[in-house]
Write a protein that holds these residues in place. Sequence first.
Motif, PDB file in Angstrom:
ATOM      1  N   ILE A 114      16.792  15.706  21.271  1.00 56.50           N
ATOM      2  CA  ILE A 114      17.945  16.293  20.583  1.00 56.50           C
ATOM      3  C   ILE A 114      18.799  15.198  19.956  1.00 56.50           C
ATOM      4  O   ILE A 114      18.938  14.118  20.523  1.00 56.50           O
ATOM      5  CB  ILE A 114      18.784  17.152  21.574  1.00 56.50           C
ATOM      6  CG1 ILE A 114      19.893  17.920  20.863  1.00 56.50           C
ATOM      7  CG2 ILE A 114      19.362  16.317  22.709  1.00 56.50           C
ATOM      8  CD1 ILE A 114      20.495  19.047  21.697  1.00 56.50           C
ATOM      9  N   ILE A 115      19.323  15.476  18.774  1.00 57.54           N
ATOM     10  CA  ILE A 115      20.306  14.574  18.155  1.00 57.54           C
ATOM     11  C   ILE A 115      21.661  15.268  18.177  1.00 57.54           C
ATOM     12  O   ILE A 115      21.793  16.410  17.740  1.00 57.54           O
ATOM     13  CB  ILE A 115      19.960  14.223  16.693  1.00 57.54           C
ATOM     14  CG1 ILE A 115      18.527  13.689  16.579  1.00 57.54           C
ATOM     15  CG2 ILE A 115      20.944  13.174  16.167  1.00 57.54           C
ATOM     16  CD1 ILE A 115      18.121  13.364  15.131  1.00 57.54           C
ATOM     17  N   ASP A 116      22.649  14.548  18.667  1.00 57.60           N
ATOM     18  CA  ASP A 116      24.000  15.087  18.810  1.00 57.60           C
ATOM     19  C   ASP A 116      24.917  14.287  17.871  1.00 57.60           C
ATOM     20  O   ASP A 116      24.922  14.542  16.666  1.00 57.60           O
ATOM     21  CB  ASP A 116      24.377  14.957  20.290  1.00 57.60           C
ATOM     22  CG  ASP A 116      25.634  15.696  20.664  1.00 57.60           C
ATOM     23  OD1 ASP A 116      25.821  16.820  20.187  1.00 57.60           O
ATOM     24  OD2 ASP A 116      26.441  15.153  21.438  1.00 57.60           O
ATOM     25  N   GLY A 118      24.467  11.219  17.014  1.00 55.42           N
ATOM     26  CA  GLY A 118      23.622  10.316  16.238  1.00 55.42           C
ATOM     27  C   GLY A 118      23.742   8.863  16.682  1.00 55.42           C
ATOM     28  O   GLY A 118      23.015   8.001  16.212  1.00 55.42           O
ATOM     29  N   PHE A 119      24.652   8.585  17.633  1.00 54.17           N
ATOM     30  CA  PHE A 119      24.853   7.201  18.082  1.00 54.17           C
ATOM     31  C   PHE A 119      23.584   6.606  18.686  1.00 54.17           C
ATOM     32  O   PHE A 119      23.214   5.477  18.380  1.00 54.17           O
ATOM     33  CB  PHE A 119      25.997   7.112  19.103  1.00 54.17           C
ATOM     34  CG  PHE A 119      27.367   7.178  18.492  1.00 54.17           C
ATOM     35  CD1 PHE A 119      27.685   6.410  17.376  1.00 54.17           C
ATOM     36  CD2 PHE A 119      28.356   8.001  19.033  1.00 54.17           C
ATOM     37  CE1 PHE A 119      28.953   6.458  16.807  1.00 54.17           C
ATOM     38  CE2 PHE A 119      29.629   8.056  18.472  1.00 54.17           C
ATOM     39  CZ  PHE A 119      29.922   7.285  17.356  1.00 54.17           C
ATOM     40  N   LYS A 144      21.794  18.995  16.340  1.00 54.22           N
ATOM     41  CA  LYS A 144      23.118  19.642  16.315  1.00 54.22           C
ATOM     42  C   LYS A 144      23.926  18.996  15.205  1.00 54.22           C
ATOM     43  O   LYS A 144      24.767  18.141  15.465  1.00 54.22           O
ATOM     44  CB  LYS A 144      23.830  19.414  17.656  1.00 54.22           C
ATOM     45  CG  LYS A 144      23.404  20.339  18.763  1.00 54.22           C
ATOM     46  CD  LYS A 144      24.413  20.327  19.905  1.00 54.22           C
ATOM     47  CE  LYS A 144      23.956  19.432  21.014  1.00 54.22           C
ATOM     48  NZ  LYS A 144      24.839  19.510  22.220  1.00 54.22           N
ATOM     49  N   LYS A 164      26.413  23.704  21.047  1.00 51.87           N
ATOM     50  CA  LYS A 164      26.440  24.185  22.439  1.00 51.87           C
ATOM     51  C   LYS A 164      25.626  23.207  23.265  1.00 51.87           C
ATOM     52  O   LYS A 164      24.699  22.589  22.744  1.00 51.87           O
ATOM     53  CB  LYS A 164      25.781  25.565  22.521  1.00 51.87           C
ATOM     54  CG  LYS A 164      26.404  26.610  21.616  1.00 51.87           C
ATOM     55  CD  LYS A 164      26.859  27.798  22.433  1.00 51.87           C
ATOM     56  CE  LYS A 164      27.692  28.752  21.612  1.00 51.87           C
ATOM     57  NZ  LYS A 164      27.000  29.976  21.284  1.00 51.87           N
ATOM     58  N   PHE A 165      25.961  23.096  24.544  1.00 53.28           N
ATOM     59  CA  PHE A 165      25.189  22.204  25.409  1.00 53.28           C
ATOM     60  C   PHE A 165      23.973  22.948  25.937  1.00 53.28           C
ATOM     61  O   PHE A 165      24.089  23.954  26.619  1.00 53.28           O
ATOM     62  CB  PHE A 165      26.032  21.665  26.564  1.00 53.28           C
ATOM     63  CG  PHE A 165      25.390  20.480  27.219  1.00 53.28           C
ATOM     64  CD1 PHE A 165      25.596  19.202  26.727  1.00 53.28           C
ATOM     65  CD2 PHE A 165      24.540  20.643  28.304  1.00 53.28           C
ATOM     66  CE1 PHE A 165      24.973  18.105  27.304  1.00 53.28           C
ATOM     67  CE2 PHE A 165      23.914  19.546  28.883  1.00 53.28           C
ATOM     68  CZ  PHE A 165      24.134  18.283  28.385  1.00 53.28           C
ATOM     69  N   VAL A 166      22.793  22.423  25.607  1.00 57.13           N
ATOM     70  CA  VAL A 166      21.546  23.113  25.971  1.00 57.13           C
ATOM     71  C   VAL A 166      20.741  22.297  26.968  1.00 57.13           C
ATOM     72  O   VAL A 166      20.844  21.066  27.026  1.00 57.13           O
ATOM     73  CB  VAL A 166      20.691  23.416  24.718  1.00 57.13           C
ATOM     74  CG1 VAL A 166      21.404  24.397  23.803  1.00 57.13           C
ATOM     75  CG2 VAL A 166      20.348  22.142  23.954  1.00 57.13           C
ATOM     76  N   ASP A 172      18.381  17.739  30.127  1.00 58.81           N
ATOM     77  CA  ASP A 172      19.020  17.911  31.440  1.00 58.81           C
ATOM     78  C   ASP A 172      20.530  18.059  31.344  1.00 58.81           C
ATOM     79  O   ASP A 172      21.152  17.781  30.311  1.00 58.81           O
ATOM     80  CB  ASP A 172      18.761  16.669  32.294  1.00 58.81           C
ATOM     81  CG  ASP A 172      19.597  15.470  31.832  1.00 58.81           C
ATOM     82  OD1 ASP A 172      19.540  15.138  30.625  1.00 58.81           O
ATOM     83  OD2 ASP A 172      20.331  14.894  32.653  1.00 58.81           O
TER      84      ASP A 172
HETATM   85  P1  IMP Z   1      23.776  11.323  20.584  1.00 63.02           P
HETATM   86  O1  IMP Z   1      23.685   9.845  20.798  1.00 63.02           O
HETATM   87  O2  IMP Z   1      25.190  11.827  20.659  1.00 63.02           O
HETATM   88  O3  IMP Z   1      23.043  11.790  19.359  1.00 63.02           O
HETATM   89  O4  IMP Z   1      23.149  11.999  21.841  1.00 63.02           O
HETATM   90  C1  IMP Z   1      21.822  12.086  22.052  1.00 63.02           C
HETATM   91  C2  IMP Z   1      21.556  12.181  23.530  1.00 63.02           C
HETATM   92  O5  IMP Z   1      22.573  12.914  24.221  1.00 63.02           O
HETATM   93  C3  IMP Z   1      20.286  12.950  23.750  1.00 63.02           C
HETATM   94  O6  IMP Z   1      19.210  12.059  23.839  1.00 63.02           O
HETATM   95  C4  IMP Z   1      20.547  13.671  25.045  1.00 63.02           C
HETATM   96  O7  IMP Z   1      20.182  12.825  26.120  1.00 63.02           O
HETATM   97  C5  IMP Z   1      22.027  13.860  25.098  1.00 63.02           C
HETATM   98  N1  IMP Z   1      22.430  15.221  24.650  1.00 63.02           N
HETATM   99  C6  IMP Z   1      23.135  15.535  23.549  1.00 63.02           C
HETATM  100  N2  IMP Z   1      23.332  16.847  23.450  1.00 63.02           N
HETATM  101  C7  IMP Z   1      22.701  17.390  24.509  1.00 63.02           C
HETATM  102  C8  IMP Z   1      22.519  18.756  24.958  1.00 63.02           C
HETATM  103  O8  IMP Z   1      22.978  19.747  24.355  1.00 63.02           O
HETATM  104  N3  IMP Z   1      21.806  18.904  26.101  1.00 63.02           N
HETATM  105  C9  IMP Z   1      21.265  17.865  26.791  1.00 63.02           C
HETATM  106  N4  IMP Z   1      21.400  16.594  26.411  1.00 63.02           N
HETATM  107  C10 IMP Z   1      22.121  16.351  25.270  1.00 63.02           C
END
Ligand code: IMP
Length: 195
Positions: A114-116, A118-119, A144, A164-166, A172
Amino acid sequence: MRGGYGTKANGMMENEMIDDIEEIILTPEDIEREVSRLGQKISADYMDKDPLLVGVLRGSTVFIADLIRHISLPVRIDFISISSYQHPSPGVVRIIKDLDEPITGKDIIIVEGIIDTGFSLGYLMRVLNLRKPASLEICTLLDKPARRILALNPKYVGVEIPDKFVVGYGLDYNQKYRNLPFIGVLKPEIYQSNR
Ligand code: IMP
Ligand code: MG
């Protein structure tokens, strides 16, 4: 995947976890369809190449295991483990476990669950690019976009989901729910927002 519902031990385990799920957004069948589509696309795009898939631990483990079985090329895999922190500042990422093999001159596909913001992937792209791969692309099952802070351009995206948190299918919350065969929204009372 579907077999998990049938066995008694699995059924009991799942039921306990299912109580924490607000809504299922991707069924095992939905996931299978998306993973198959992504695998076929990668197979076509890398026809004359020898891609190395880099799984980002630990959320991508279930996805990459299924994805490689939908790729009709002789792919190789490696894994990298990173951790992100909110402190001292949001977006601080470090490598916990590096790749086992060099990637210089190779065609790399980073596989993420998943990408949230993007960091995490932004950091990985920077670090891996310094090693001079022949090409470097991203394959994520979920995206997301509403939460994106750092611009990324993932070549392969399974499904865009709302903010949403999935959990499930490798994803996990506090190391739980990874073995659910579907992707579901965690009930907000369980997920205390500290993203
Ligand atoms: P980012 O660096 O904010 O893009 O976050 C990516 C990482 O955050 C992912 O590899 C996940 O480990 C975790 N993460 C982000 N959103 C979720 C979610 O909705 N469910 C579970 N893990 C998430
Ligand atoms: Mg996690």
